[in-house]
Structures are given as structure tokens and as C-alpha cells.
Design an enzyme around this catalytic site. Structure first.
Site, PDB file in Angstrom:
ATOM      1  N   ALA B  96       0.831  -1.207   0.000  1.00 28.85           N
ATOM      2  CA  ALA B  96       0.000   0.000   0.000  1.00 28.85           C
ATOM      3  C   ALA B  96       0.861   1.249   0.000  1.00 28.85           C
ATOM      4  CB  ALA B  96      -0.914  -0.006   1.212  1.00 28.85           C
ATOM      5  N   LYS B  97       2.130   1.120   0.366  1.00 26.38           N
ATOM      6  CA  LYS B  97       3.062   2.261   0.435  1.00 26.38           C
ATOM      7  C   LYS B  97       2.395   3.449   1.129  1.00 26.38           C
ATOM      8  CE  LYS B  97       5.850   0.733  -3.532  1.00 26.38           C
ATOM      9  NZ  LYS B  97       5.080  -0.397  -4.078  1.00 26.38           N
ATOM     10  N   ARG B  98       1.967   3.229   2.362  1.00 29.68           N
ATOM     11  CA  ARG B  98       1.318   4.257   3.141  1.00 29.68           C
ATOM     12  C   ARG B  98       2.327   4.962   4.044  1.00 29.68           C
ATOM     13  NH1 ARG B  98      -2.232   3.032  -0.242  1.00 29.68           N
ATOM     14  NH2 ARG B  98      -4.387   2.628   0.347  1.00 29.68           N
ATOM     15  N   THR B 122       3.624  -2.274   3.337  1.00 27.78           N
ATOM     16  CA  THR B 122       4.784  -1.470   2.919  1.00 27.78           C
ATOM     17  C   THR B 122       4.551  -0.004   3.292  1.00 27.78           C
ATOM     18  OG1 THR B 122       3.837  -1.236   0.697  1.00 27.78           O
ATOM     19  CG2 THR B 122       5.447  -2.991   1.010  1.00 27.78           C
TER      20      THR B 122
END
Lengths: 267, 267
Positions: B96-98, B122
């Protein structure tokens, strides 16, 4: 029309640099909203109707909607449809803090720019311009890059010096000189760091908008922020407030008070 | 059980470091899936049933589900329920690359860790440890921090030198020495940068898992990656492949071939 043009026109029209953060945390909504079928949408509608003539922008933070799964996403979509129909001149910011690699970003672009019709999105810079190009190529939409964030620990990496220049300033310079070919970039600069904000304004010049979180609950001071961040025309800022308006006893009154305070310090 | 323990147990059990990326781009799905009511879920089920005994992890990238709004989120939820019921030993990664500020992250935590039951996520490092603490505090879940990403332009900021040390190495060092109090941190290290991967392995020691995208379509070389990234036990890697498996003529065969290649180079 670029995002900056839409925001600036609205800001001049209503004499306001105020952005209300639609951070409609389900846990914090008054009970009369929680009992409804679409609590976040109903709450947003109420806040929007109370504040629309006082604001230049609205900024929902995606985390509060994703927290409710598919239902939250549907209510954010309804909120955007409501805004688009009733108040199309108000600029909209999706505070999603996204950034993936190249074409993978297309999924976020479809969802946020196209389906939900947001005018702009917040983005992490760590992957570099090449990764974010699909966002940057959308000249009709704003790309608001995290530069100096408002949190107390923002400096862990952002303050690191590269040949005597802190990373936040390096990011600001890259965005202004390389990423901004379509004049659609803005920067996130926290209200809690007015000294850094003044340096960033000098670095990027007059034309770039700053989205400024951190006023209100986080403790940023309005007078210092306006002095540090405004451009030579007394403009260039999007001042966000969320909790201090949404969850006050009287959201309209709170928005009015903050708008007036912003006007006082920009005169 | 930590995320690393779950992944490592599964990896040893099936003799595989393979992670299949469930990047179920609706535009690319074979027509027989696109005609169904839940195309992404049906496709994922098919891929999972074809590959489950060959993999240690699955990694859906959120962008491909968010692209379809509430419907996509619901199909990802169904995918996770299916995995949890049929293959509970397989580790799951939400790509999700949050990364937001402090408690705002709670929304992402509720959605991804609790509602969807992902084992890990992620995360972007730019806001620093203090901002990400709500993720890091979840000792039962993995926090996979972007360190050296696989894209061609990754170096724009990641290669900048801070007292002769590149930012990617500075991030790796901070995560290993400060962020990892609960032994729940991992790093994203792109297969396209094996030299950097070798330095990162030396920097963080044996115990940290690397999630490695960039094999296959992006051009990363298996032999170099395994040599550069494995720890002294010949383990420590989560090798992701998505398009090269999902959209091959025979996903099972493609997964088998890659698993065998990984085994050959880890012997």
C-alpha cells in the site's frame, strides 16, 4: 485551468485561505450522525453546508474513509459528488499521501482524480520524479509533494544535510526546478516549522502553493506561518484545519474565526 | 508470532522464497474473469489455487483495487478471507506504500491489519519513526519500509550522500537500529540494485527480511540478487514476481520455474 489557478480564484473570490480538513473519524462523529446509514457522508454534508462560503478548499484524509472499508470509500465518493454538484468552485485535495512506481500509480490516478474527481493529491517524494511521472503528467490536477511535514519527528530524515542543504530544501528545489514542468506542483509545509517555511518560500519563489497542516490542534501559530509562507502578493498558502473546526461546538463559528484570523495576518 | 517468523516458517516448509504479487489489473485480466461479478476476486482465487503450494507469500498492490473504488476494496477483502480460510500459513503483504502522521495512521491500520487481516504492509520512510509509531507498535504485524526502490529513477533522493553515506543506507541503518524494537521491521530493496542490496545486508545484519520487487518484467537478475541479499543462512529474502506469473500463459508453470531458479541459487 491548473489546480493553483482554481484554488487562487476561489481564495480571492471568498477572501479566504482556509481549507477545512474533512477528517471524519467515525469514532468522533456526534451520535446523530453515527446512527445514520451513511454517517461520514451525512457529517461531511453538514460541515460543508456550514462552512462552504468561508473556505477555498476541502481536504478529506483517505485514512478515515479506508478505515471503514468499501463503505467508507463509497461515502467519500458521495461527498465528492455532493461538492461537485453544489460547490464546484471549491478546490479539493485528496490527502492520500500516495506514491508507487510508474504505471502502478495509474490505479490511484483512476480512483482519486478520475472517479472521485479530486483536483489534487498529496504525494511522498522518496521514489523520485521518474516514479511519480504519471501524476506529474496530469496538468489538469495538482501534485502536492510532502516537503517538510508537521509532525514532531519530521526531521529524522528531512533534516539530514546533503552538502549543507537539508533534505527538505533539496526536495523543494527539485520540485520547483524539475518536477514542475506543467506548473501543477505544490508542497506540504507544516505550520509547526515556520523557519523552514520561510526558507522554502525563498527557494521556490512566488508561484508555488503550500498546503499547510498543523494549525490548531497541532500547535502551529497563525501569525508566524503567514509571515513565513506568504508570497510577495500576500497569497500562496492553503491553511488546513480539521479537528479544531469539525469537532468544535460550532463548526461555522470556528471556521469564521480562523478565516478572520488569516485575513488579519495577510493584510 | 512475528511476521518474519510466519514468513520464514512457511518459506522453509515449502522450500520457497517466492512471493506472488496479486496485481490484478482489471484491464489485463483474461476475458473469462472480466465477465464475472467479482473479476479481481475470481482471478485471485484462480492464481492462488494454481500457485499456493509453491509460494511463501502473496502481495496484492492496493492501487489495482482502489482503481475500482468500493467494489475493488470489497474484492480484495474477499481475497483475504479466502486466503485466511484456505491457506492461513501463507504470509500476506499489503503493498500500500502508506505513511501518514501519528494517529491518522490508525485508519490504515484498522483497514489493512484488522479488517483485511494482512500480516504486513509497505511504508514510506520520509515522515520518520515518530510518525509511523502506530504501525511499529504492532508487534504482531510486519512493517516493510521502502529503502532502495526498484524504479530506474530511485536514486534522485535515495542516492544523496549524508556525510558520505547514501540516504538509502541511512534509512536501512535507522530502521535496523532504532525502528525495530519489536523485531517487526523489514526493508524493500529492489532487485534492480544488487550492489546496494549487498551493502544493505551488511548494514542490517542477518535477521532482517528484504522484500525484493523487480525480478522478471523490471529486469532484475535472480543470481545477482540471491548472492547480494541472502543472509548467512541462505535465507532472508521475499522475492516478488507479479506480471511474469499472473499474466503468463501458465501461471503455475511460471511460478514453478521461478521457485526452482531461486532454489538453485540459494543452495
Amino acid at each position: 485551468m491548473t489546480f493553483a489557478e482554481k484554488y487562487t480564484a476561489r481564495s480571492r473570490n471568498v477572501q479566504s485561505m482556509l481549507c477545512v480538513g474533512l477528517d471524519s473519524d467515525i469514532e468522533k462523529l456526534p451520535e446523530r450522525f453515527r446512527l445514520q446509514d451513511q454517517p461520514q457522508f451525512e457529517f461531511n454534508k453538514w460541515i460543508i453546508d456550514q462552512t462552504h462560503d468561508l473556505v477555498a478548499a476541502y481536504k478529506p484524509n483517505m485514512a478515515f474513509y479506508e478505515a471503514r472499508g468499501a463503505q467508507g470509500i463509497a461515502e467519500l465518493q458521495s461527498t465528492m459528488e455532493y461538492l461537485k454538484e453544489k460547490y464546484p468552485d471549491i478546490a479539493t485535495i485528496c490527502d492520500a499521501k500516495r506514491a508507487d512506481i510508474g504505471n502502478t500509480n495509474t490505479g490511484y490516478i483512476n480512483a482519486i482524480f478520475d472517479q472521485m474527481s479530486f483536483d489534487s493529491i498529496t504525494l511522498h517524494p522518496y521514489l523520485g520524479q521518474e516514479a511519480l511521472q504519471p501524476f506529474l503528467d496530469r496538468s489538469d490536477k495538482g501534485c502536492i509533494i510532502l516537503c517538510r511535514t508537521s509532525n514532531p519527528g519530521a526531521g529524522e530524515f528531512q533534516d539530514l544535510l546533503i552538502q549543507d542543504v537539508p533534505l527538505w530544501q533539496t526536495v523543494a528545489h527539485a520540485v520547483a526546478t524539475k518536477w514542475n514542468a506543467h506548473k501543477n506542483c505544490c508542497l506540504v509545509v507544516g505550520a509547526t516549522y515556520p523557519k523552514e517555511m520561510a526558507v522554502i518560500r525563498k527557494t521556490v519563489g512566488d508561484d508555488m502553493l503550500f498546503l499547510v497542516p498543523g494549525i490548531g490542534t497541532q500547535g502551529g501559530d497563525v501569525a508566524s506561518v503567514m509571515k513565513a509562507g506568504m508570497n510577495s502578493k500576500g497569497e500562496g498558502l492553503i491553511i488546513n484545519a480539521a479537528r479544531s473546526i469539525n469537532f468544535s461546538d460550532n463548526p461555522r463559528q470556528a471556521a469564521q474565526a480562523l478565516r478572520t484570523e488569516l485575513l488579519t495576518h495577510s493584510a
